[in-house]
Design a protein around this motif. Sequence first.
Motif: not given
Length: 303
Positions: A105-133
């Motif tokens: 999923s990350f590499y498919e996103a990287l093919a369509r978005l700048p790397i900074g934007i890709t990583v920023a959006i991807e970071f929402i996953g672990p951030l949400t997990l930390a908040v829920v925990s």
Amino acid sequence: MTAESLPDAEPYRGWRSPSRALRAASDAIPPSGLVLLGILSVQVGAGLAKNLFTQLSPSAVVFLRIATSAVMLLAVVRPKVRGLSRRDLAVGVAFGLSLGLMNLSFYEALARLPIGITVAIEFIGPLTLAVVSSRRRLDLLWVGLAAAGVILLAPWGDAGTASWIGIGFAALAGTFWAAYIVFSAATGARFPGASGLSFAMIVSTIVVAPIGVTAGGSDLLRPEILLVGAGVGLLSSVIPYSLELEALRRMPKRVFGILMSLEPAAAALVGLFVLHEVLQVREWAAIGCVVVASIGATRAGDG
């Protein structure tokens, strides 16, 4: 981003650096420097992978990365499955699936978005997990701030330049990253040493192989492609994972998590200087929102 980094856990206590030379060199570097070097290594590896997209599809590049990482890891740590139950093995398989799907999923996103934007959006996953925990009310602020960052990145009307499909893949990568963190901790508790990671790498390679080999074909056998693929695996997995675990040995996990929160900003800088991806002020502001939200959630979780 490193598929093998865990901001709040250290499941593989039996892992050591691939070589004594690396361990000796790391002892001379402050732990914060090790984390920053690991972040830089991951993002440069991602940049190197993105340059391969002109010759290979993202799925083929993912296969190269995971396969070469697996070979290098298996040279050091062999999976130990004797005595494990079916449930233990199922957890290890789930870990490997999440690892492989996260990278796809990350590499498919990287093919369509700048790397900074890709990583920023991807970071929402672990951030949400930390908040829920943590279940702290203050964490709602950090979720809102991160959501504001994603809203700023979305291609609304003519003002946006990002791809909705790319954003979807990045969000999917973040979801699999959260699953990766959960199954990584569970696998580390069930498998001895770092053998769970090597087992998961084998599973990931098997899962990704049909897609990657079909997409890459005979190009995967070209020596220059194999060499770059090995470099991607080394920079994206082996080096940063070794540096991060060494840093965790010498610094509080809270500090480690805060430093890892800088990864979206580091990705944007690598995108600018390595890939020449110039972001708009709005996009830099969005990345800043995600970084601040991640730092806030990490500090609150420690409290």
